[in-house]
Design an enzyme around this catalytic site. Structure first.
Site, short mmCIF file in Angstrom:
data_model
loop_
_atom_site.label_atom_id
_atom_site.label_comp_id
_atom_site.label_asym_id
_atom_site.label_seq_id
_atom_site.Cartn_x
_atom_site.Cartn_y
_atom_site.Cartn_z
CD1 TRP A 156 -2.60 1.92 1.48
CD2 TRP A 156 -3.26 0.31 0.10
NE1 TRP A 156 -3.82 2.28 0.97
CE2 TRP A 156 -4.24 1.30 0.11
CE3 TRP A 156 -3.45 -0.81 -0.73
CZ2 TRP A 156 -5.41 1.23 -0.65
CZ3 TRP A 156 -4.62 -0.89 -1.49
CH2 TRP A 156 -5.59 0.12 -1.44
CG ASP A 212 -1.69 11.89 -2.44
OD1 ASP A 212 -1.33 10.69 -2.50
OD2 ASP A 212 -2.48 12.38 -3.24
CD GLU A 215 -5.34 5.18 0.22
OE1 GLU A 215 -6.20 4.60 -0.43
OE2 GLU A 215 -4.95 4.80 1.34
CD GLU A 216 -3.90 8.44 -7.18
OE1 GLU A 216 -3.68 9.63 -7.49
OE2 GLU A 216 -4.85 7.78 -7.64
CD GLU A 440 -13.86 6.37 -4.97
OE1 GLU A 440 -13.64 5.90 -6.11
OE2 GLU A 440 -13.20 6.05 -3.97
#
Ligand SMILES: *[C@@H]1O[C@H](CO)[C@@H](O)[C@H](O)[C@H]1NC(C)=O
Ligand SMILES: *[C@@H]1O[C@H](CO)[C@@H](O)[C@H](O)[C@H]1NC(C)=O
Ligand SMILES: *[C@@H]1O[C@H](CO)[C@@H](O)[C@H](O)[C@H]1NC(C)=O
Ligand SMILES: *[C@@H]1O[C@H](CO)[C@@H](O)[C@H](O)[C@H]1NC(C)=O
Length: 640
Positions: A156, A212, A215-216, A440
């Site tokens: 992750w 960030d 999550e990238e 989303e």
């Protein structure tokens, strides 16, 4: 194709927007129609959003079966995508929203939800995980866990350093309610021990890179830094209120704010959301809009240093962000500048096809509702050269200046900004299915829902936007005491001490019913020089140690604060100042006055340790002597 029909008879605003010209009678009529349709959407969506949000919280939420007590599941979607996890960021933002509503309108069931959350987080802080251990705080920045509160061990983007400050903020909202209603002891004994770990983490690790909020991007994220600053300032204020202190908060917060300023790109009039990595993007990102609304403090006006929603920087950034989506989504075609469009995370987004996000649309509206609240409260609106283009899109003939509430222009601006804000809600409403469910994303071409269903954060974002529109705002976070930028930015990172809140102390007494005003007068905000006690010295270890990738540097020595010669308890230094020509490792450690012996150790990736050569280093620390003054000492050492 997905059959999409809106229950709410919406979609009219955008069509009218394309035809109406600003300021005309027709435009005014259209604005009134839009306002009514947004009113009715909010009325219908509010109970749905509350119900679905609570459905996603364990143990008894209707869609959260299997989730532990207090766990906020990101979405019930278990495949394509699998969001059947709890993210500390999402959960904390949702809980902050709940705690804000709770503070305005007591509900014993929401209180139960907040209590369960606090207890779950006390436990979660101690769950070992791939981001690191609890003993040095590193594990607190693990982004996500299984819904039964066990660790997630897959690959992750970790760590994510917004989790700890956001969780501290969520718990502080409730702690402040406890204080205000006469339950200071409960705030201090039950909630503060959890908050304290997250604040210690923030003061220690804010100056390290991490992933960030999307999550990238590994680097420094504006949202994370703004959240960190808020948590530290609010933490300093709450500590004083609880007759304790967070000196690391006081010491570090100004430097976080200082760093926060460097994300601003003056030439573009916007925030660059990711720096120290991620420069391949424009930087126009919902990251910055979310930072603005989640660090809103109604008491601090349109302050630009803390990036308040109505600040000229905030509004200029809003325009730059929104405009970056005007030409990229088919569903935005034909909608002119100054009218709301569908917005997403950032224009380069490709995740699930890179569509607009519901929560981004709600956030774009919320920032403007926050601004309207402050302008009304302050009875004036100031338009600067920087914010002028934002306002010109809405009122083409407007000029810079300060418009008092007595001027007709004041009302014209309020009306125009409200209509614009409502437009963002209307866009989301237009693409909300009949049952009111919020996924989303919604498709950039068709508007059909995409990706995770029933995203908890989408519901929360809707609810907070609706509250702000109704003039219900959160309590401030003492931003007035945290808006002075130091002359020079420093990397000061203070080593924290971490203690798990024991599960026996993390339980709430019954009958914490409202008794507003029972808390008495607020405590004065601690001044920068306020020491824990006269015997404490803040020691900054600057060590020049050449290292290779994977190696770290620690300091270990004779006193307990530096591990009492136990290398297992040595204090890690930060490499955030490390450069090829200057291999600086640094950490600030709060220590006791007296003499201390120490050495540096180099720790290899496999955990093996290299000690410095003899002799031991020695340091004599003297306390400040005067009450209230604080001693600080810096040593500059070179590896030997
Ligand atoms: C307060 O909450 C109750 C439900 O707990 C709700 O029915 C009521 O409308 C709320 N009042 C306000 C002012 O939001
Ligand atoms: C650390 O802070 C300094 C000073 O503000 C800044 O130049 C640097 O980019 C920061 N680095 C990280 C990773 O936060
Ligand atoms: C450094 O301190 C340690 C711990 O007190 C001691 O065992 C060691 O002998 C010292 N080294 C020297 C060279 O004095
Ligand atoms: C340590 O180095 C800094 C500059 O890097 C300097 O300002 C400071 O005076 C030095 N302190 C000591 C005690 O040598």
């Amino acid at each position: 194709m997905h059959a999409l029909s809106s229950l709410f008879l919406l979609g009219t605003c955008a069509v009218q927007a394309a035809l109406g010209h600003p300021g005309t009678a027709r435009d005014k009529r259209d604005t009134a129609i839009c306002k009514r349709s947004v009113d009715s959407f909010i009325e219908q969506e509010t109970p749905i959003a509350w119900a679905r949000l609570l459905c996603n919280i364990g143990p008894s939420g209707c869609a959260a079966s299997g989730a532990a007590s207090g766990v906020v599941v990101a979405s019930p979607s278990k495949a394509n995508p699998d969001y059947w996890y709890t993210w500390t960021r999402d959960a904390s933002l949702v809980l902050t929203g709940i705690a804000d509503v709770f503070a305005h309108n007591y509900s014993s069931s929401l209180q139960g939800t907040i209590h369960n959350f606090a207890v779950s987080q006390a436990q979660l802080q101690g769950v070992s995980n791939p981001s690191g251990s609890f003993s040095n705080g590193a594990g607190l920045a693990e982004p996500k866990f299984m819904v039964d509160l066990t660790q997630f061990t897959g690959e992750w983007g970790r760590p994510q350093r917004d989790g700890p400050p956001l969780r501290a903020i969520a718990l502080m909202q409730y702690a402040k309610w406890l204080v205000d209603n006469g339950y200071k002891d409960t705030a201090k004994d039950v909630v503060w021990p959890v908050i304290k770990n997250d604040l210690a983490y923030t003061a220690q690790y804010w100056n390290e890179t991490g992933f960030d909020l999307w999550e990238e991007v590994p680097g420094s994220s504006f949202f994370t830094i703004a959240s960190s600053h808020r948590a530290l300032v609010e933490g300093a204020a709450l500590a004083a209120q609880l007759d304790t202190e967070c000196r690391a908060c006081v010491t570090v917060a100004p430097h976080v704010l200082c760093f926060q300023q460097s994300f601003w790109k003056a030439s573009g009039g916007h925030v660059v959301s990711n720096i120290n990595g991620g420069e391949y993007r424009s930087g126009k990102d919902a990251n910055s809009i979310l930072a603005s609304i989640h660090t809103f403090d109604p008491a601090v006006g349109c302050d630009a240093v803390t990036f308040q929603p109505c600040s000229d920087k905030g509004l200029s950034n809003h325009k730059a962000y929104v405009d970056s989506f005007r030409s990229i989504y088919t569903i935005n075609s034909g909608i002119p500048p100054g009218k709301a469009v569908a917005v997403g995370r950032y224009s380069e987004d490709v995740y699930y096809g890179g569509h607009p996000w519901y929560l981004a649309n709600f956030a774009a509206a919320e920032q403007l509702y926050d601004a309207i609240y402050v302008w009304k409260k302050e009875n004036s609106i100031t338009i600067t050269q920087l914010s002028l283009p934002f306002f010109k899109d809405l009122l083409p003939t407007i000029t810079t200046g300060t418009y008092p509430s007595s001027s007709p222009t004041f009302q014209a601006i309020l009306d125009a900004v409200l209509a614009y804000a409502d437009g963002f809600i209307d866009v989301a409403a237009q693409y909300t299915p009949q049952d009111g469910s919020l996924a989303e994303q919604f498709d950039r071409n068709t508007g059909a829902p995409v990706s995770a269903t029933h995203l908890t954060w989408s519901y929360s974002a809707f609810l907070t936007a609706a509250e702000r529109r109704a003039g219900v705002v959160p309590p401030g976070w003492s931003a007035a005491h945290g808006k002075t930028v130091p002359a020079t930015c420093s990397r000061v990172q203070v080593a924290g001490t971490y203690a798990l809140a024991s599960t026996s102390t993390t339980s709430f007494p019954a009958n914490l019913t409202p008794d507003p005003g029972a808390g008495g007068a607020p405590a004065p905000f601690p001044s920068a020089g306020a020491c824990a006690d006269a015997g404490e010295v803040y020691v900054t270890f600057n060590a020049r140690v050449a290292t290779q990738w994977g190696q770290t540097v620690k300091v270990v020595g004779s006193s307990a604060e530096v591990g009492a010669w136990d290398v297992g308890r040595a204090v890690g230094l930060s490499a955030s100042g490390y450069a090829a020509g200057d291999p600086l490792w640094s950490i600030t450690v709060p220590m006791r006055a007296g003499t201390v012996q120490y050495k540096y150790v180099r720790v290899n990736a496999d955990g093996s340790v290299q000690w410095e050569s003899d002799p031991n280093r020695s340091l004599s620390l003297s306390a400040a002597g005067a009450p209230g003054a604080c001693a600080a000492k810096t040593v500059n050492d070179t590896w030997r």
